[in-house]
Write a protein that holds these residues in place. Structure first.
Motif, short mmCIF file in Angstrom:
data_model
loop_
_atom_site.label_atom_id
_atom_site.label_comp_id
_atom_site.label_asym_id
_atom_site.label_seq_id
_atom_site.Cartn_x
_atom_site.Cartn_y
_atom_site.Cartn_z
N MET A 655 -1.67 5.67 -17.26
CA MET A 655 -1.55 6.32 -15.96
C MET A 655 -2.81 6.03 -15.15
SD MET A 655 1.40 7.95 -16.09
CE MET A 655 1.47 9.28 -14.88
N ARG A 656 -2.63 5.66 -13.90
CA ARG A 656 -3.78 5.34 -13.06
C ARG A 656 -3.82 6.23 -11.82
NH1 ARG A 656 -7.22 2.54 -16.18
NH2 ARG A 656 -6.16 0.83 -17.25
N PHE A 658 -4.91 7.47 -7.86
CA PHE A 658 -5.39 7.11 -6.52
C PHE A 658 -5.49 8.39 -5.70
CE2 PHE A 658 -0.76 6.59 -6.00
CZ PHE A 658 -0.53 7.32 -4.85
N GLN A 659 -6.21 8.28 -4.58
CA GLN A 659 -6.50 9.49 -3.80
C GLN A 659 -5.38 9.83 -2.83
OE1 GLN A 659 -10.33 8.29 -2.13
NE2 GLN A 659 -11.03 10.29 -2.79
N THR A 660 -5.11 11.11 -2.72
CA THR A 660 -4.21 11.60 -1.68
C THR A 660 -4.81 12.90 -1.16
OG1 THR A 660 -2.83 13.16 -2.90
CG2 THR A 660 -2.26 10.85 -3.15
N PRO A 661 -4.32 13.38 0.00
CA PRO A 661 -4.81 14.67 0.48
C PRO A 661 -4.47 15.81 -0.49
CG PRO A 661 -3.70 13.48 2.23
CD PRO A 661 -3.43 12.73 0.97
N PHE A 662 -3.51 15.61 -1.38
CA PHE A 662 -3.17 16.62 -2.38
C PHE A 662 -4.08 16.55 -3.61
CE2 PHE A 662 1.43 15.89 -0.84
CZ PHE A 662 1.25 16.78 0.22
N ASN A 664 -6.03 13.88 -6.56
CA ASN A 664 -5.67 12.63 -7.19
C ASN A 664 -4.20 12.61 -7.59
OD1 ASN A 664 -8.04 11.31 -6.94
ND2 ASN A 664 -8.75 11.68 -9.02
N ALA A 665 -3.55 11.50 -7.26
CA ALA A 665 -2.18 11.30 -7.70
C ALA A 665 -2.22 10.30 -8.85
CB ALA A 665 -1.34 10.75 -6.56
N TYR A 666 -1.30 10.47 -9.77
CA TYR A 666 -1.25 9.54 -10.90
C TYR A 666 0.06 8.77 -10.91
CZ TYR A 666 -5.56 11.25 -12.87
OH TYR A 666 -6.88 11.53 -13.07
N VAL A 667 -0.08 7.47 -11.09
CA VAL A 667 1.13 6.64 -11.19
C VAL A 667 1.03 5.79 -12.46
CG1 VAL A 667 1.62 6.48 -8.72
CG2 VAL A 667 0.04 4.85 -9.76
N PRO A 668 2.16 5.38 -12.99
CA PRO A 668 2.10 4.49 -14.15
C PRO A 668 1.38 3.20 -13.78
CG PRO A 668 4.33 5.31 -13.78
CD PRO A 668 3.53 5.68 -12.58
N SER B 32 -5.34 8.01 -19.15
CA SER B 32 -4.37 8.66 -20.03
C SER B 32 -3.24 7.68 -20.27
CB SER B 32 -3.79 9.89 -19.34
OG SER B 32 -4.81 10.78 -18.99
N ALA B 46 0.58 16.16 -10.11
CA ALA B 46 -0.26 14.99 -9.81
C ALA B 46 0.59 13.72 -9.78
CB ALA B 46 -1.37 14.86 -10.84
N ALA B 49 2.55 13.80 -6.51
CA ALA B 49 1.70 13.62 -5.33
C ALA B 49 1.71 12.17 -4.87
CB ALA B 49 0.27 14.07 -5.65
N MET B 279 -5.36 10.06 4.50
CA MET B 279 -6.71 10.60 4.56
C MET B 279 -7.66 9.47 4.90
SD MET B 279 -7.22 11.04 0.45
CE MET B 279 -8.90 11.60 0.53
#
Lengths: 1059, 554
Positions: A655-656, A658-662, A664-668, B32, B46, B49, B279
């Motif tokens: 899982m990697r 990246f930044q979002t206003p929410f 850190n978001a994680y994507v495969p 992870s 997350a 998001a 952002m």
């Protein structure tokens, strides 16, 4: 004290006289009258009374009249000389063909060259230094058959690509394994930050992994080419192995050497761009063609001068200098070599440079009769500054595109800039000097070993090596105002990378002469290695000033500070068995098992056996006494080697963030492949070594056939399935076959004059044999440049990385020509006879007179992706090197040529320099020859196709068009050029001052030389230099010229002094 | 003994040998794995998001406006590959078509990983949390497919990306538009049933899903209007019902002031149903439209200002009432002043030509072909808005994908239905609310064409008009083609050579010139969809134009 010494020596000399001893002195030279250092001289029958010749070839020994002196030196025939009344005996040694190349370093041991069964080539440090270089890889260029070296960049410290017998891997690295004094590392270059983080394309950001090593430290380089030689390195040997041995101390008086040179580099060639008057003329023409309001400043070109020549501004003559000091010496039990060097090279592109400080200590000690220890410690620090030099946003291409009407600086001395934001997006000079991009590396390499002689012929060796790297990369984007261009936010990015690699090796070697005729050597070993690495990167903006380029307070941190950490390991067992029958038949068998952390459970182990046999035909009765053939050896070998050259943990899904206003978001990060395993290369080699004409000619020919299977490939499904990085898979086969030919000829060898020639020739044919399916194609693109999304294609039946695109048939002459041709832009009027419609003839929306006519390859009446084909091969038919060296007395002269034949180049820079899509960028002078319009009725419509015809049929450059509807600039053979070249690599003249003169100032030797490298290149290539190399070392993007940093011409004056 | 003593040096070999398997097992240290990632609801949040941010970036960066506004005839921009949309002269090699496509399918892939892969790894997470995450993913996927089918027509539906790749099913057919609409509808219905009524501002709610569902039904209704009137009527009614539900029951409301919609502090305001979340910071996490639209460095404070030659078409200007309050939020016109931009110098005042006061020969900002420049999504420099704007083409303004105002007008269009106009009170109430905010007089009846014009201005430079034209095209192809072919696209202004230097900042100093092909760009109905990128067809020949689409097997 001094008195005492005098008395004592007098006493001993009397003593010597008393037993009839006298002091014999003399000089020992080789066939070329070069002094031979380290010749073993002893009294026959009493080997303990011996000495070695010094760096001048001179010796002193005490002996009695009537005794015989024996002179022996490896690679030369042993000579005897009876002592007469004279106190001086000079000796000229002649080479012994049988042991000509003496000892060769192979994996985990050494071998006599004559005992070799595999394909191994050696280059001595002396040979390397005749081709003056900043890095080792440059020195190898053209020196070793089967080894293709290309400079990927002419930048100081720029990376090279080395291919030993072609490329095996499609995705993976094809750089060989380097082993420096037992320490292995791969040739994959480290990276600088580049500039994509600050907008734009990165350009090449690989730097040279070998540039941390001073070429002066090298004693010899041995290149292991075939599987029987490389298999002992198992997983790491598939791309070949380059073993580098540094100089070690010798018993005898300490020698001090100082080597220095100063060099001046210049740009060899400039491109022919428009000057201001020419550009004004061009601008007037195209604004007329495009019906845009003409620029009043260009109204009368004859009033304009030449304007700014941006090439002159961006390129400069640049100096370089090198200093190296070494002390070498030793006693009976301990020997040492200590070296220190400094090298500095400015770049021919302003703002780029490289420097290196290096030190090395090599130490050997015989602790006990059965125990020897040794150590090498080498520390180096390199600093390099890289101007963004490649790619569409690099300073080289930008300097070509910036208008001559723009000045470097305005009247107040500030940097000026373009008048419009539609043109180039910076001032190249300001960018080169103000956008800093630096990399500083510190490297400590160590090797410690102990040799234990356990019994007769049984030696156990234990080695510990480590390699500690620390590097800091920095890139800075200043605030600036260059003409209309303004940047009010500065930014600094800093990367720190650390790695620690260690390897422990333990191996046991057993040598035994079984009977008179049979002897064996066996080696059995184990090793474990691990690399730990971590690093971080941080970007800050709004630093208080452009002068403080540090992570100081005051700036704001942008984004997440990035960091990474990881490790990889390898556990191995290996063995080798050599059998020698009467020096006639030689056999070698090796076996290695490796377990790699890069693969998941069940797939970790790979096994790599090899076997080879050699027959020394010259030892057979019918040749034994031949005066023609003094050596003839036939070699045959086969074996496997492997590769795990991919990232870590790819067998599991990660899982990697990246930044979002929410937050850190994680994507495969990837789609995992738990079955991932070894890539394996099987290689067969047949070789012949021949020495004929009384040792005057050595010839070596090797023919090989290499098959790589289970390639580690990142699969490339269509983009609609690539939203998550596709998995790595083991698929496909690649074949490389070829011939390595080398010839070494001593043409003339008279008293004072000699002439030697060395020729190497490498022929390799690469072919993809199998992929997932026969129709499967792996494409590579150039960044996001839309018309260059499928620049190379790799598919079954073809060599790796073929250029792929459309074929150009010329440019359209008139309306009818367009209507008759296959549909490039359809009018969408579909009829029975015209299922694709007809070409839409329109100046703004369709195809127009002067547009490129592409070939309808499949004859279906429409130009689409099916009409792309293989339009060039970046792989050369052959590469070669020819070195001629002449000696006359104290003079030496060398001419060294290298070349490549048959490779094609994609001159991507031309798609911009002749692209004609903007009216605010400069163009190449060739654009004057572009398609010109003629109006049949001069007062008629310029947009009526019936009124417009091509004025200059035969032109190959299309019309200007600002939105390029016809895609004139798409990837086509229009930009493919012949990349064959012959380069006068080195011209060298040296002179050694007479020792009678130098000895007066306590110098053993003083040599001066002058050297010109890259003096001339013969080639039809229109760009700066036909040697392009692989973009960031990728074998899928070879020979693509995107504004490569040109290799400079260099004039050097040098001095070698020995004390 | 002494003889064998030396053998102890071999001991390490034997010791090392025993632990090699362990030695070569190194777990990943800086990330992870999917297997150990999902420990609690926070981790699931997350993962979801990701559906709101940078995967959309490449779509929004160029394609969204180059295709969305130029095809529709709103944006004058003729340059390079971006300008090909203006002339309908793009083809399968167009870079922006490719990056738009890849970006939307990246959204599909990330949604797929949440829908299909997350439940496998998140066994410890409660079902309702998983369901909500899946609903968010299905919502994002539906939006991506809605854009895909409205621009490309027939495209392949991929439900489980990982499975397709792992099983090497890398050649797939295109699916029919009917299938794609059905697929979108199912995803949105699932989302509407599982998403919460409210959530962190910016996250999709039940109302976001319903808003899109209303718009999807409207699109389907127009699509079926010529083929199946019964179905069309049914869909118009559904669209109306759902739109009314959103308007009446969501608790959301329109912003009072139109121009306030485009202030960064009003991100995720009560009118926003779905917006890409951006952002400042670095490339790809921020909104890049300012860099693409802003006229000059005077506005952005850096070199990222490529809007000097971009302006609204003459045709668009004809549809804007001079008293329309929305005007200066859409484009900059002579005399407009923007206090939020270039604050240090007292705000940014728009001139047709802006000369350096200290050197009148130096033109800082030149005239555009239609004497205006773009404003919407242009917010000002980092100095104007600390912490909200940075280099790297990154501003923190969210990109509207669906506003409540859109749902209002969806209701009006659904009320018109198969007819030509409506005087339905509720519909006119919604319409007049929008018109009132714009400072325009109320209407007592509205035709389809009038509504279209209203939408054109209301969503000017929000890349919505092409979808509206698509619905027009579905219901009346001839009229839609006729409208596009007669747009006054290449009407441009030249400096009046007879005029004095003083009037370069008056419109009187310029003369209208009808350029190109009588100022129009004829539209060929075959261009109604943009082509699937050539690089995709090369890898999957099933996507070639001549291979027919198939129904999706649900």
């Amino acid at each position: 004290m001094r008195k005492l010494y005098l008395v004592l020596s007098l006493f001993f000399s009397c003593l010597a006289f008393a037993v009839g001893q006298k002091s014999i002195t003399g000089n020992i030279v080789d066939q070329n009258s070069e002094p031979l250092i380290g010749v073993n001289i002893f009294v026959k029958g009493n080997e303990s009374r011996g000495t070695l010749s010094d760096i001048d070839g001179s010796y002193t020994i005490s002996a009695k009249e009537g005794e015989t002196l024996i002179f022996s030196y490896i690679g030369f025939k042993t000579q005897e000389s009876l002592i007469g009344t004279s106190n001086s005996i000079d000796v000229s040694m002649s080479p012994d063909a049988l042991v000509l190349e003496d000892i060769v370093v192979i994996g985990y041991g050494q071998s006599k060259k004559s005992d070799l069964t595999g394909a191994v080539s050696s280059v001595s440090g002396e040979q390397l230094r005749t081709n003056l270089t900043t890095n080792i890889d440059q020195a190898l260029q053209g020196r070793v058959a089967g080894v293709q070296v290309t400079q990927n960049s002419g930048a100081p410290g720029g990376a090279a690509s080395i291919r030993i017998r072609g490329a095996n891997s499609i995705n993976g690295s094809n750089e060989p394994l380097y082993v420096v004094d037992g320490l292995p590392f791969t040739g994959n270059g480290a990276s600088t930050i580049g500039f994509d983080w600050a907008g734009g394309a990165n350009g090449q950001n690989r730097v040279n992994p070998l540039s941390t090593i001073s070429p002066n430290d090298i004693l010899s380089i041995d290149v292991l080419k075939d599987a029987s030689a490389t298999a002992i390195y198992g997983t790491r040997g598939a791309n070949g192995v380059i073993i580098i041995t540094t100089k070690r101390g010798k018993k005898g008086e300490s020698k001090i050497s100082y080597n220095t040179y100063y060099g001046l580099q210049t740009l060899r060639k400039k491109l022919d761009m428009m000057d201001m008057a020419q550009y004004a003329d061009y601008n007037n023409q195209i604004t007329r063609d495009l019906e845009i309001t003409p620029d009043q400043r260009y109204a009368d070109p004859s009033l304009l001068g030449r304007g700014t020549n941006w090439q002159n501004e961006i390129f400069t003559d640049a100096g370089s200098h090198s200093h190296q000091l070494s002390v070498v010496g030793g006693t009976d039990r301990t020997s040492y070599a200590i070296t220190g060097g400094y090298f500095k090279q400015d770049g021919t592109v302003i703002g780029s440079d490289f420097d290196r400080i290096s030190t090395r200590v090599n130490l050997d000690n015989k602790v006990k009769d059965w125990f020897k220890v040794g150590a090498s410690l080498a520390f180096s620090k390199t600093s390099e500054k890289i101007t963004l030099n490649d790619g569409g946003d690099g300073v080289i291409i930008q300097s070509l595109l910036t208008l001559p009407s723009v000045s470097v600086r305005d009247i107040e001395g500030n940097y000026d800039g373009p008048e419009s934001q539609f043109g180039t997006n910076y001032n190249p000079v300001a960018a080169a000097l103000q956008r800093n991009n630096t990399l500083s590396r510190q490297r400590l390499m160590a090797n410690l070993f102990g040799d234990f002689t356990i019994g007769k012929g049984l030696v156990f060796r234990s080695e510990l090596n480590f390699d500690n790297n620390h590097s800091v990369g920095k890139a800075f984007q200043p605030t600036y105002k260059w003409g209309v261009l303004e940047n009010t936010e500065n930014r600094l990015r800093q990367n720190e990378d650390n790695s620690f690699f260690w390897v422990i090796k333990n191996y046991l070697t057993y040598e035994k002469k079984l009977t008179e005729k049979h002897s064996i050597t066996a080696m059995l070993g184990q090793e474990a290695q691990k690399s730990n690495y971590f690093g971080n990167s941080i970007t800050v903006a709004n630093l208080p000033s452009n002068d403080i380029q540090e992570l100081v307070q005051g700036g704001t941190v942008i984004g997440n500070p990035g960091s990474y950490k990881g490790a990889q390991s390898l556990a191995s067992y290996y063995g080798r068995f050599n059998y020698n029958f009467n020096e006639l038949i030689l056999a070698t068998f090796t076996y290695r098992g490796d377990a790699s952390s890069k693969f998941g459970p069940g797939n970790k182990w790979g096994y790599f056996p090899s076997g080879s046999v050699a027959v020394r035909l010259s030892q057979m009765e019918f040749l034994k006494n031949s005066s023609l053939v003094t050596n003839m050896k036939l070699r045959l070998g086969y074996g496997l080697s492997g590769s795990d050259n991919i990232g870590n943990n790819l067998f599991e899904p990660l899982m990697r963030p990246f930044q979002t206003p929410f937050g850190n978001a994680y994507v495969p990060g990837n789609i995992a492949n738990p079955d991932l395993g070894w890539e394996t290369t099987a290689q067969a080699n047949l070789g012949l070594d021949l020495t004929v004409f009384k040792d005057r000619l050595d010839v070596s020919i090797d023919v090989y056939n290499k098959n790589t299977r289970d390639l580690l490939l990142q699969s490339n499904p269509p983009g609609y399935l690539s939203g998550i990085a596709p998995p790595f898979i083991n698929i496909g086969k690649v074949n490389n076959k070829g011939i390595d030919f080398s010839l070494n000829s001593r043409n003339i060898n008279r008293n004072k004059f000699s002439w030697n020639s060395d020729l190497t020739l490498s022929v390799n044919r690469n072919k993809i044999v199998e992929l997932e399916s026969d129709g499967k194609v792996y494409y590579r693109n150039l960044y996001w440049y839309s018309e260059f999304q499928t620049v190379t294609a790799t598919t079954v039946g073809m060599p790796i990385g073929m250029f792929y695109g459309y074929q150009m048939e010329g440019v359209f002459k008139d309306q009818q020509d367009i209507l008759n041709h296959a549909v490039q832009i359809s009018d969408k009027v579909i009829t029975e006879t015209r299922p694709n419609g007809t070409n839409l003839v329109s100046k703004n929306q369709g195809v127009w007179i002067g547009d490129v006519k592409f070939k309808d390859l499949n004859g279906d009446g429409v130009i689409d992706t099916d009409d792309q084909t293989f339009i060039g091969n970046p792989n050369p038919d052959f590469t070669f090197g020819l070195n001629n060296s002449f000696n006359y007395g104290a003079f030496e002269f060398g001419v060294y040529l290298t070349g490549s034949y048959g490779a094609d180049i994609l001159n991507h820079t031309r798609s911009v320099l002749e692209g004609q899509t903007g009216i605010f960028i400069n163009q190449a002078s060739t654009v004057f020859g572009r398609a010109q319009f003629k109006y049949l009725d001069p007062n008629g419509s310029t947009t009526d196709p019936a009124n417009v015809v091509l004025a200059n049929p035969g032109t190959n450059i299309p019309r200007p068009t600002t939105n390029d509807n016809n895609r004139n600039n798409r990837m086509s053979d229009r930009f493919i050029e012949n990349g064959s070249y012959l380069r006068l690599q080195t011209l060298r003249l040296g002179y050694t001052l007479p020792s009678s003169l130098t000895k007066r100032v306590k110098m053993e030797r003083l040599k001066v030389y002058a050297n010109v490298s890259n003096l001339a290149v013969w080639s039809n290539y229109s760009g700066y230099d036909p040697e392009i190399g692989a973009f960031n070392q990728s074998s899928l993007v070879q020979n693509v010229d995107m504004g490569r940093y040109p290799t400079p011409r260099m004039f050097t004056l040098g001095l070698d002094v020995d004390f | 003994m002494k003889k064998y003593f030396k053998f102890i040096f071999i001991l390490p070999v034997l010791i090392m040998a025993s632990c090699s398997e362990e030695f070569v097992t190194i777990p990943v240290q800086d990330a992870s794995t999917s297997g150990n990632f999902f420990k609690s609801e926070v981790d699931v949040r997350a993962a979801t998001a990701a559906l709101y941010g940078s995967p959309w970036f490449q779509f929004n960066d160029k394609f969204n406006w180059a295709a969305g506004e130029e095809l529709a005839g709103n944006l004058y921009h003729t340059w390079d590959q971006e300008g090909q949309f203006f002339y309908y002269s793009y083809n399968a090699g167009n870079a922006h078509i490719r990056s738009g496509w890849l970006s939307l399918y990246r959204v599909v892939a990330i949604a797929s990983s949440i829908i299909n892969d997350m439940p496998v790894f998140a066994t410890a997470i409660p079902q309702d949390v998983q369901d909500r995450a899946i609903a968010e993913a299905k919502f994002a996927r539906a939006v991506a497919y809605f854009i895909l089918t409205e621009f490309w027509g027939e495209v392949p539906i991929v439900e489980n990306v990982t499975a397709k790749v792992v099983n090497n099913e890398v050649s797939n057919p295109k699916n029919t538009k009917e299938s794609i609409y059905e697929f979108i509808k199912r995803d949105l219905e699932f989302a509407a049933s599982k998403l919460p009524l409210t959530d962190t501002p910016g996250r999709a709610t039940q109302w976001s899903a319903k808003g899109y569902l209303a718009k999807t039904y409207l699109t389907m209704a127009q699509y079926y209007s010529k083929k199946d009137a019964t179905k069309a009527t049914e869909f118009f009614n559904k669209s109306k019902t759902i739109a009314a539900d959103v308007i009446d029951n969501s608790g959301l409301k329109l912003m009072e002031n139109y121009s306030d919609l485009f202030l960064m502090e009003n991100n995720n305001n009560p009118e926003s149903l779905f917006a890409i979340q951006f952002m400042q910071g670095s490339y790809s996490i921020g909104n890049s439209l300012q860099a693409n639209f802003a006229r000059s460095s005077l506005i952005t404070g850096n070199t990222e200002a490529w809007g000097g030659g971009k302006c609204m078409t003459y045709d668009f200007l004809q549809d804007v009432n001079p008293n329309d309050k929305r005007k200066s939020a859409i484009y900059m016109d002579l005399g407009d002043v923007y206090p939020d931009i270039n604050k240090a110098n007292g705000g940014y005042k728009y001139f047709i030509v802006n000369r350096d006061p200290s050197d009148p020969n130096k033109v800082l900002e030149g005239a555009s072909p239609t004497l205006n420049h773009l404003k919407k999504y242009v917010v000002g420099s980092a100095q104007d808005h600390p912490g909200k704007v940075s280099t790297g083409q990154a501003t923190a303004i969210n990109q509207y994908m669906l506003r409540l105002a859109d749902v209002y007008l969806v209701y009006v269009e659904a009320a018109i239905g198969l007819g030509d106009n409506t005087s339905d009170g509720k519909a006119l109430g919604y319409l007049n609310t929008i018109r009132n905010r714009a400072g325009l007089p109320a209407k007592t009846s509205v035709t389809f064409r009038e509504l279209l014009k209203e939408r054109r201005v209301e969503f000017g430079m929000e890349s919505m008009y092409w979808y509206d034209i698509k619905r027009f095209f579905y219901r009346d192809q001839t009229a839609a083609v006729d409208m596009l072919s007669n747009q006054k696209r290449e009407y441009v202004f030249d400096r009046d050579q007879s005029s004095t230097a003083a009037d370069e900042n008056t419109k009187a100093g310029y003369v209208l010139r009808i350029a190109g092909n009588n100022g129009v760009v004829p539209f060929n109905p075959a261009n109604i969809n943009v082509p699937i990128p050539a690089s995709e067809v090369v890898l999957d020949p099933m996507l070639a134009p001549d291979v027919p689409a198939v129904d999706y097997n649900f």
